[in-house]
Design a protein around this motif. Sequence first.
Motif, PDB file in Angstrom:
ATOM      1  N   ARG A  35       0.838  -1.199   0.000  1.00 21.68           N
ATOM      2  CA  ARG A  35       0.000   0.000   0.000  1.00 21.68           C
ATOM      3  C   ARG A  35       0.875   1.251   0.000  1.00 21.68           C
ATOM      4  NH1 ARG A  35      -5.141  -1.005   3.855  1.00 21.68           N
ATOM      5  NH2 ARG A  35      -5.432  -3.180   3.332  1.00 21.68           N
ATOM      6  N   PRO A  36       0.473   2.273  -0.762  1.00 17.64           N
ATOM      7  CA  PRO A  36       1.185   3.555  -0.687  1.00 17.64           C
ATOM      8  C   PRO A  36       1.103   4.090   0.739  1.00 17.64           C
ATOM      9  CG  PRO A  36      -0.282   3.520  -2.585  1.00 17.64           C
ATOM     10  CD  PRO A  36      -0.612   2.307  -1.747  1.00 17.64           C
ATOM     11  N   ALA A  37       2.231   4.621   1.232  1.00 17.78           N
ATOM     12  CA  ALA A  37       2.291   5.107   2.609  1.00 17.78           C
ATOM     13  C   ALA A  37       3.280   6.257   2.709  1.00 17.78           C
ATOM     14  CB  ALA A  37       2.692   3.968   3.550  1.00 17.78           C
ATOM     15  N   VAL A  38       3.222   6.950   3.836  1.00 15.54           N
ATOM     16  CA  VAL A  38       4.073   8.112   4.084  1.00 15.54           C
ATOM     17  C   VAL A  38       4.634   8.001   5.496  1.00 15.54           C
ATOM     18  CG1 VAL A  38       4.081  10.631   4.342  1.00 15.54           C
ATOM     19  CG2 VAL A  38       2.749   9.574   2.512  1.00 15.54           C
ATOM     20  N   LEU A  39       5.913   8.341   5.629  1.00 17.54           N
ATOM     21  CA  LEU A  39       6.552   8.448   6.940  1.00 17.54           C
ATOM     22  C   LEU A  39       6.703   9.939   7.219  1.00 17.54           C
ATOM     23  CD1 LEU A  39       8.054   7.315   9.422  1.00 17.54           C
ATOM     24  CD2 LEU A  39      10.130   7.292   8.016  1.00 17.54           C
ATOM     25  N   ASP A  40       5.880  10.459   8.122  1.00 19.50           N
ATOM     26  CA  ASP A  40       5.948  11.868   8.485  1.00 19.50           C
ATOM     27  C   ASP A  40       7.095  12.081   9.468  1.00 19.50           C
ATOM     28  OD1 ASP A  40       3.639  12.903   7.026  1.00 19.50           O
ATOM     29  OD2 ASP A  40       2.436  11.696   8.406  1.00 19.50           O
ATOM     30  N   GLY A  41       7.645  13.300   9.471  1.00 21.95           N
ATOM     31  CA  GLY A  41       8.704  13.617  10.417  1.00 21.95           C
ATOM     32  C   GLY A  41      10.045  13.021  10.062  1.00 21.95           C
ATOM     33  N   ALA A  42      10.278  12.809   8.769  1.00 23.14           N
ATOM     34  CA  ALA A  42      11.545  12.254   8.308  1.00 23.14           C
ATOM     35  C   ALA A  42      11.910  12.891   6.976  1.00 23.14           C
ATOM     36  CB  ALA A  42      11.445  10.741   8.156  1.00 23.14           C
ATOM     37  N   ALA A  43      13.201  12.919   6.682  1.00 23.17           N
ATOM     38  CA  ALA A  43      13.701  13.483   5.434  1.00 23.17           C
ATOM     39  C   ALA A  43      14.422  12.399   4.649  1.00 23.17           C
ATOM     40  CB  ALA A  43      14.647  14.642   5.725  1.00 23.17           C
ATOM     41  N   LEU A  44      14.289  12.488   3.332  1.00 25.16           N
ATOM     42  CA  LEU A  44      14.941  11.551   2.431  1.00 25.16           C
ATOM     43  C   LEU A  44      16.200  12.212   1.870  1.00 25.16           C
ATOM     44  CD1 LEU A  44      14.402   8.716   1.221  1.00 25.16           C
ATOM     45  CD2 LEU A  44      13.412   9.867  -0.758  1.00 25.16           C
ATOM     46  N   HIS A  45      17.303  11.472   1.909  1.00 25.71           N
ATOM     47  CA  HIS A  45      18.577  11.976   1.414  1.00 25.71           C
ATOM     48  C   HIS A  45      19.135  11.038   0.348  1.00 25.71           C
ATOM     49  CE1 HIS A  45      19.351  15.118   4.494  1.00 25.71           C
ATOM     50  NE2 HIS A  45      18.528  14.362   5.203  1.00 25.71           N
ATOM     51  N   GLU A  46      19.800  11.627  -0.623  1.00 26.40           N
ATOM     52  CA  GLU A  46      20.465  10.883  -1.688  1.00 26.40           C
ATOM     53  C   GLU A  46      21.665  10.147  -1.109  1.00 26.40           C
ATOM     54  OE1 GLU A  46      20.562   9.771  -5.586  1.00 26.40           O
ATOM     55  OE2 GLU A  46      19.420  11.579  -5.141  1.00 26.40           O
ATOM     56  N   GLY A  47      21.799   8.894  -1.508  1.00 26.49           N
ATOM     57  CA  GLY A  47      22.972   8.109  -1.146  1.00 26.49           C
ATOM     58  C   GLY A  47      23.670   7.664  -2.415  1.00 26.49           C
ATOM     59  N   PRO A  48      24.651   6.817  -2.300  1.00 25.61           N
ATOM     60  CA  PRO A  48      25.382   6.348  -3.483  1.00 25.61           C
ATOM     61  C   PRO A  48      24.594   5.274  -4.249  1.00 25.61           C
ATOM     62  CG  PRO A  48      26.303   5.371  -1.502  1.00 25.61           C
ATOM     63  CD  PRO A  48      25.227   6.322  -1.056  1.00 25.61           C
ATOM     64  N   GLY A  49      23.534   5.686  -4.931  1.00 26.42           N
ATOM     65  CA  GLY A  49      22.687   4.758  -5.686  1.00 26.42           C
ATOM     66  C   GLY A  49      21.479   4.279  -4.921  1.00 26.42           C
ATOM     67  N   PHE A  50      21.316   4.745  -3.699  1.00 27.93           N
ATOM     68  CA  PHE A  50      20.168   4.379  -2.871  1.00 27.93           C
ATOM     69  C   PHE A  50      19.959   5.515  -1.877  1.00 27.93           C
ATOM     70  CE2 PHE A  50      24.040   2.317  -1.380  1.00 27.93           C
ATOM     71  CZ  PHE A  50      24.173   2.843  -0.113  1.00 27.93           C
ATOM     72  N   PRO A  51      18.749   5.617  -1.302  1.00 32.43           N
ATOM     73  CA  PRO A  51      18.475   6.721  -0.388  1.00 32.43           C
ATOM     74  C   PRO A  51      18.690   6.359   1.080  1.00 32.43           C
ATOM     75  CG  PRO A  51      16.435   5.644  -0.924  1.00 32.43           C
ATOM     76  CD  PRO A  51      17.525   4.900  -1.672  1.00 32.43           C
ATOM     77  N   TYR A  52      18.746   7.409   1.887  1.00 31.59           N
ATOM     78  CA  TYR A  52      18.766   7.283   3.340  1.00 31.59           C
ATOM     79  C   TYR A  52      17.581   8.042   3.919  1.00 31.59           C
ATOM     80  CZ  TYR A  52      23.734   5.896   3.252  1.00 31.59           C
ATOM     81  OH  TYR A  52      24.927   5.260   3.052  1.00 31.59           O
ATOM     82  N   ALA A  53      16.987   7.517   4.970  1.00 34.25           N
ATOM     83  CA  ALA A  53      15.948   8.213   5.729  1.00 34.25           C
ATOM     84  C   ALA A  53      16.564   8.675   7.044  1.00 34.25           C
ATOM     85  CB  ALA A  53      14.771   7.283   6.016  1.00 34.25           C
TER      86      ALA A  53
END
Length: 145
Positions: A35-53
């Motif tokens: 299911r589509p979902a959202v994590l509030d209170g967090a930021a997404l950052h670019e990583g080396p080919g994958f993201p970090y929360a």
Amino acid sequence: MSGSEEGLPFFVYGTLRSGGRNHAVHLAGRCADIRPAVLDGAALHEGPGFPYAVLDATPGRRIVGELITIRPSAYDGALAALDHLEECRADGTGLYVRRRLAVRVVAGGEPRDAWVYLAGPAAEARLRERPALIGSGDWTDRTDR
């Protein structure tokens, strides 16, 4: 794992999302529900080919992803595979740490507890010092890179 944590769904936001390269390898055939979902209170950052929360209390910060429920018979294998993929260590020093957090299912908006892989201590410190923020909060919509 305590009984209250057994079978928790996973909130995925990068390469583990449907259609992502790691979804096909680690989750395909194991999912009971996505299911589509959202994590509030967090930021997404670019990583080396994958993201970090990274947890972030800045108003409006959120990460777009999916809430994935694993079939009970496949759960232990999926948990082990994801912990290995994310280099999640029991002592909390890995590339990622797995935390139980509330996420919001988009349809209906109800909160659900889920496992979320957050940036581990070294990656988090680096990102707080030199942010690589993905402003949209959506790994599949990285137009602001």
